[in-house]
Design an enzyme around this catalytic site. Sequence first.
Site, PDB file in Angstrom:
ATOM      1  CG  ASP A  65       0.395  36.652 -40.889  1.00  0.00           C
ATOM      2  OD1 ASP A  65      -0.417  37.409 -41.518  1.00  0.00           O
ATOM      3  OD2 ASP A  65       1.933  37.099 -41.119  1.00  0.00           O
ATOM      4  CG  ASN A  66       5.524  34.738 -43.104  1.00  0.00           C
ATOM      5  OD1 ASN A  66       4.926  35.965 -42.845  1.00  0.00           O
ATOM      6  ND2 ASN A  66       6.103  34.334 -43.849  1.00  0.00           N
ATOM      7  CG  ASP A  93       6.532  30.706 -44.793  1.00  0.00           C
ATOM      8  OD1 ASP A  93       6.088  30.260 -45.827  1.00  0.00           O
ATOM      9  OD2 ASP A  93       7.233  31.710 -44.750  1.00  0.00           O
ATOM     10  CG  PHE A 100      -6.057  37.681 -47.022  1.00  0.00           C
ATOM     11  CD1 PHE A 100      -6.490  38.915 -47.710  1.00  0.00           C
ATOM     12  CD2 PHE A 100      -7.004  37.185 -45.956  1.00  0.00           C
ATOM     13  CE1 PHE A 100      -8.039  39.102 -47.785  1.00  0.00           C
ATOM     14  CE2 PHE A 100      -8.261  37.368 -45.976  1.00  0.00           C
ATOM     15  CZ  PHE A 100      -8.697  38.571 -46.746  1.00  0.00           C
ATOM     16  CB  SER A 156      -4.185  42.347 -57.919  1.00  0.00           C
ATOM     17  OG  SER A 156      -3.839  43.669 -58.057  1.00  0.00           O
ATOM     18  CE1 TYR A 180       1.194  41.302 -55.038  1.00  0.00           C
ATOM     19  CE2 TYR A 180       0.328  42.806 -56.593  1.00  0.00           C
ATOM     20  CZ  TYR A 180       0.076  42.036 -55.704  1.00  0.00           C
ATOM     21  OH  TYR A 180      -1.079  42.146 -55.071  1.00  0.00           O
ATOM     22  CE  LYS A 218      -1.644  38.705 -55.212  1.00  0.00           C
ATOM     23  NZ  LYS A 218      -1.970  38.054 -53.948  1.00  0.00           N
ATOM     24  CE1 TYR A 278      -9.551  41.080 -52.381  1.00  0.00           C
ATOM     25  CE2 TYR A 278      -7.498  41.793 -51.717  1.00  0.00           C
ATOM     26  CZ  TYR A 278      -8.348  40.706 -51.517  1.00  0.00           C
ATOM     27  OH  TYR A 278      -8.298  39.449 -50.816  1.00  0.00           O
ATOM     28  CG  ASN A 303      -5.886  51.361 -56.247  1.00  0.00           C
ATOM     29  OD1 ASN A 303      -6.114  50.511 -57.192  1.00  0.00           O
ATOM     30  ND2 ASN A 303      -4.732  51.995 -56.267  1.00  0.00           N
ATOM     31  CG  ASN A 362       0.519  50.901 -52.255  1.00  0.00           C
ATOM     32  OD1 ASN A 362       1.117  50.146 -51.759  1.00  0.00           O
ATOM     33  ND2 ASN A 362       0.578  50.887 -53.519  1.00  0.00           N
ATOM     34  N   PRO A 389       7.198  55.130 -63.453  1.00  0.00           N
ATOM     35  CG  PRO A 389       9.472  54.606 -63.988  1.00  0.00           C
ATOM     36  CD  PRO A 389       8.463  55.398 -62.995  1.00  0.00           C
TER      37      PRO A 389
HETATM   38  P1  NAD Z   1      -0.385  42.649 -46.002  1.00  0.00           P
HETATM   39  O1  NAD Z   1       1.295  42.518 -46.300  1.00  0.00           O
HETATM   40  O2  NAD Z   1      -0.725  43.542 -45.058  1.00  0.00           O
HETATM   41  O3  NAD Z   1      -0.766  41.078 -45.798  1.00  0.00           O
HETATM   42  C1  NAD Z   1      -0.162  39.982 -45.915  1.00  0.00           C
HETATM   43  C2  NAD Z   1       0.091  39.134 -44.816  1.00  0.00           C
HETATM   44  O4  NAD Z   1       0.518  37.969 -45.340  1.00  0.00           O
HETATM   45  C3  NAD Z   1       1.063  39.748 -43.792  1.00  0.00           C
HETATM   46  O5  NAD Z   1       0.625  39.721 -42.636  1.00  0.00           O
HETATM   47  C4  NAD Z   1       2.289  38.945 -43.882  1.00  0.00           C
HETATM   48  O6  NAD Z   1       3.166  38.831 -42.590  1.00  0.00           O
HETATM   49  C5  NAD Z   1       1.670  37.505 -44.343  1.00  0.00           C
HETATM   50  N1  NAD Z   1       2.588  36.889 -45.179  1.00  0.00           N
HETATM   51  C6  NAD Z   1       3.228  36.725 -46.381  1.00  0.00           C
HETATM   52  N2  NAD Z   1       4.120  35.809 -46.783  1.00  0.00           N
HETATM   53  C7  NAD Z   1       3.522  34.951 -45.956  1.00  0.00           C
HETATM   54  C8  NAD Z   1       3.901  33.415 -45.803  1.00  0.00           C
HETATM   55  N3  NAD Z   1       4.668  32.818 -46.915  1.00  0.00           N
HETATM   56  N4  NAD Z   1       3.386  32.676 -44.932  1.00  0.00           N
HETATM   57  C9  NAD Z   1       2.559  33.150 -44.051  1.00  0.00           C
HETATM   58  N5  NAD Z   1       2.158  34.568 -44.038  1.00  0.00           N
HETATM   59  C10 NAD Z   1       2.678  35.253 -44.935  1.00  0.00           C
HETATM   60  O7  NAD Z   1      -0.770  42.846 -47.514  1.00  0.00           O
HETATM   61  P2  NAD Z   1      -2.632  43.049 -47.522  1.00  0.00           P
HETATM   62  O8  NAD Z   1      -2.606  44.671 -48.343  1.00  0.00           O
HETATM   63  O9  NAD Z   1      -3.330  42.827 -46.743  1.00  0.00           O
HETATM   64  O10 NAD Z   1      -3.068  42.137 -48.785  1.00  0.00           O
HETATM   65  C11 NAD Z   1      -3.326  40.936 -48.723  1.00  0.00           C
HETATM   66  C12 NAD Z   1      -3.393  40.106 -50.155  1.00  0.00           C
HETATM   67  O11 NAD Z   1      -4.116  40.930 -51.018  1.00  0.00           O
HETATM   68  C13 NAD Z   1      -2.040  40.015 -50.606  1.00  0.00           C
HETATM   69  O12 NAD Z   1      -1.977  38.770 -51.291  1.00  0.00           O
HETATM   70  C14 NAD Z   1      -1.842  40.845 -51.732  1.00  0.00           C
HETATM   71  O13 NAD Z   1      -0.928  40.480 -52.653  1.00  0.00           O
HETATM   72  C15 NAD Z   1      -3.319  41.051 -52.289  1.00  0.00           C
HETATM   73  N6  NAD Z   1      -3.869  42.422 -52.541  1.00  0.00           N
HETATM   74  C16 NAD Z   1      -3.488  43.575 -51.938  1.00  0.00           C
HETATM   75  C17 NAD Z   1      -3.688  44.693 -52.663  1.00  0.00           C
HETATM   76  C18 NAD Z   1      -3.428  45.970 -51.938  1.00  0.00           C
HETATM   77  O14 NAD Z   1      -3.351  47.046 -52.478  1.00  0.00           O
HETATM   78  N7  NAD Z   1      -3.277  46.029 -50.418  1.00  0.00           N
HETATM   79  C19 NAD Z   1      -4.513  45.096 -53.618  1.00  0.00           C
HETATM   80  C20 NAD Z   1      -4.712  43.671 -54.343  1.00  0.00           C
HETATM   81  C21 NAD Z   1      -4.396  42.625 -53.947  1.00  0.00           C
HETATM   82  C1  WQD Z   2      -2.200  55.316 -56.821  1.00  0.00           C
HETATM   83  C2  WQD Z   2      -2.142  56.629 -57.562  1.00  0.00           C
HETATM   84  C3  WQD Z   2       0.239  56.750 -58.332  1.00  0.00           C
HETATM   85  C4  WQD Z   2       2.220  57.173 -54.664  1.00  0.00           C
HETATM   86  C5  WQD Z   2      -1.000  49.394 -56.465  1.00  0.00           C
HETATM   87  C6  WQD Z   2      -0.345  47.998 -57.302  1.00  0.00           C
HETATM   88  C7  WQD Z   2      -2.014  47.166 -57.556  1.00  0.00           C
HETATM   89  C8  WQD Z   2      -2.688  47.048 -56.196  1.00  0.00           C
HETATM   90  C9  WQD Z   2      -2.852  48.249 -55.768  1.00  0.00           C
HETATM   91  C10 WQD Z   2      -1.889  44.976 -55.160  1.00  0.00           C
HETATM   92  C11 WQD Z   2      -1.229  56.600 -59.049  1.00  0.00           C
HETATM   93  C12 WQD Z   2      -0.104  57.714 -57.489  1.00  0.00           C
HETATM   94  C13 WQD Z   2       1.104  57.085 -55.684  1.00  0.00           C
HETATM   95  C14 WQD Z   2       2.856  58.491 -54.567  1.00  0.00           C
HETATM   96  C15 WQD Z   2       1.434  59.309 -56.238  1.00  0.00           C
HETATM   97  N1  WQD Z   2      -1.765  46.153 -55.269  1.00  0.00           N
HETATM   98  N2  WQD Z   2       1.121  58.033 -56.311  1.00  0.00           N
HETATM   99  N3  WQD Z   2       2.643  59.297 -55.293  1.00  0.00           N
HETATM  100  O1  WQD Z   2      -0.052  51.772 -58.415  1.00  0.00           O
HETATM  101  O2  WQD Z   2      -2.681  52.037 -58.626  1.00  0.00           O
HETATM  102  O3  WQD Z   2      -1.795  49.996 -57.399  1.00  0.00           O
HETATM  103  O4  WQD Z   2      -1.532  48.974 -55.507  1.00  0.00           O
HETATM  104  O5  WQD Z   2      -2.432  44.167 -56.014  1.00  0.00           O
HETATM  105  O6  WQD Z   2      -1.294  46.093 -57.965  1.00  0.00           O
HETATM  106  O7  WQD Z   2       0.162  48.469 -58.544  1.00  0.00           O
HETATM  107  O8  WQD Z   2      -1.549  52.203 -56.416  1.00  0.00           O
HETATM  108  O9  WQD Z   2      -1.412  53.648 -54.443  1.00  0.00           O
HETATM  109  O10 WQD Z   2       0.832  53.068 -55.606  1.00  0.00           O
HETATM  110  O11 WQD Z   2      -0.707  54.559 -56.560  1.00  0.00           O
HETATM  111  O12 WQD Z   2       1.086  60.115 -57.147  1.00  0.00           O
HETATM  112  O13 WQD Z   2       3.716  58.749 -53.665  1.00  0.00           O
HETATM  113  O14 WQD Z   2      -1.052  57.519 -56.803  1.00  0.00           O
HETATM  114  O15 WQD Z   2       0.793  57.312 -59.725  1.00  0.00           O
HETATM  115  O16 WQD Z   2      -1.791  57.153 -59.750  1.00  0.00           O
HETATM  116  P1  WQD Z   2      -1.456  51.489 -57.879  1.00  0.00           P
HETATM  117  P2  WQD Z   2      -0.490  53.456 -55.485  1.00  0.00           P
END
Ligand code: NAD
Ligand code: WQD
Length: 331
Positions: free
Chosen positions: A31-32, A58, A80, A124, A149, A153, A177, A179, A199, A292
């Site tokens: 992890d970076n 990285d 991840f 995602s 973003y 993916k 994934y 939410n 979020n 939006p």
């Molecule tokens: P997070 O930001 O907590 O974890 C990502 C980790 O990757 C961090 O620790 C960051 O320091 C590290 N990182 C980023 N860029 C890097 C690089 N170039 N080299 C090395 N390390 C790097 O996010 P998370 O919520 O744990 O998400 C993990 C993965 O799941 C991500 O790819 C994210 O897009 C995907 N994802 C997350 C969600 C969500 O809602 N959390 C939903 C769908 C998909």
């Molecule tokens: C959830 C609901 C908002 C914040 C995102 C990414 C998705 C995935 C998961 C990575 C929605 C509402 C939110 C706030 C609110 N991530 N909301 N007030 O947008 O479903 O998904 O995270 O891959 O790609 O788009 O998640 O938690 O932002 O929103 O009312 O302050 O909560 O409108 O209905 P979202 P979220």
Amino acid sequence: MSILVTGGTGYIGSHTVVELLKKNEEVIILDNLCNSSKDVLDRIEKITNKKCKFYEADIRDEKELEKIFSKNKIDSVIHFAGLKGVGESVEIPLEYYDNNVYGTVKLLEVMKKHGCKKIVFSSSATVYGDPGTHKYVEEMGRGKASSPYGATKAIIEEMLENLYVADNEWTISILRYFNPIGAHESGLIGENPNGIPNNLMPYIQKVAVGELKELSVFGDDYDTKDGTGVRDYIHVVDLAEGHVKALEKLTSPGVYIYNLGTGSGYSVLDIVRTFEKVNNVKINYKIAPRRPGDLAMYYADPSKAKKELGWEAKRGIEEMCRDSWNFIKNL
Ligand code: NAD
Ligand code: WQD
């Protein structure tokens, strides 16, 4: 043989490392630290009583990757590492393509060079775009990305499919994934983003501890049961267990795509009220305009993961809300 977890000190990565260590797997974290911190390693050790190797590196740094793969016998990678801010990706798209897409290319190149051809990738539900239905099934395929973003993916998914066509020794799991919320039951690891969260759950957590005044509920005029947006919230530990299952079950080459969600949708107000009820705290909120790009409602069809991986989410929204609070109040 070891499992390399890129992004392993992050939110989902750290919970997955815990589940892997519980299964006595040998884990190496890369992890970076751009969105996490080193103290997560101590917390993982506290939970599991086990240590894992850590490289602060990285994924775009080919030399570092070379070093890690030369020094260790790595059997598979759970990938991840990446940037995940939907709004931020609109502001700085090139950094998203560089980090997520270019970084994954570099990682795959080095894996290939070292004969490591098994990867689990964090995708995602955003890759479905806006398909016009509420229940997302894997066969629907990818739609038009609604953010840079999301595009990263979708591109990585496609790249992984291309890679398998070119070399069918790869075993590739793409996990979409929904939410993720919640935290480990110990309260030691969870999600705590810097600055003002985008979020829902991180925002609710900051209102609950008094760091932010009130939640803005983005829209109460959607065609949903109470007018607020509906999503499929999944406990991060259930999600982590899905990765372990994917590694265990997917042993023959191919490209496997799974939704990881619960199959149930909950509204913003469901989450607010459940959080208040199970934690006995007040969440001040106001109704604000729609955000939006938001869709009214979507949730997973998780039946493929159940059938093929023997995985299903076990934890409900009460547990998700309780664990989210337990983590944040002890920080
Ligand atoms: P997070 O930001 O907590 O974890 C990502 C980790 O990757 C961090 O620790 C960051 O320091 C590290 N990182 C980023 N860029 C890097 C690089 N170039 N080299 C090395 N390390 C790097 O996010 P998370 O919520 O744990 O998400 C993990 C993965 O799941 C991500 O790819 C994210 O897009 C995907 N994802 C997350 C969600 C969500 O809602 N959390 C939903 C769908 C998909
Ligand atoms: C959830 C609901 C908002 C914040 C995102 C990414 C998705 C995935 C998961 C990575 C929605 C509402 C939110 C706030 C609110 N991530 N909301 N007030 O947008 O479903 O998904 O995270 O891959 O790609 O788009 O998640 O938690 O932002 O929103 O009312 O302050 O909560 O409108 O209905 P979202 P979220």
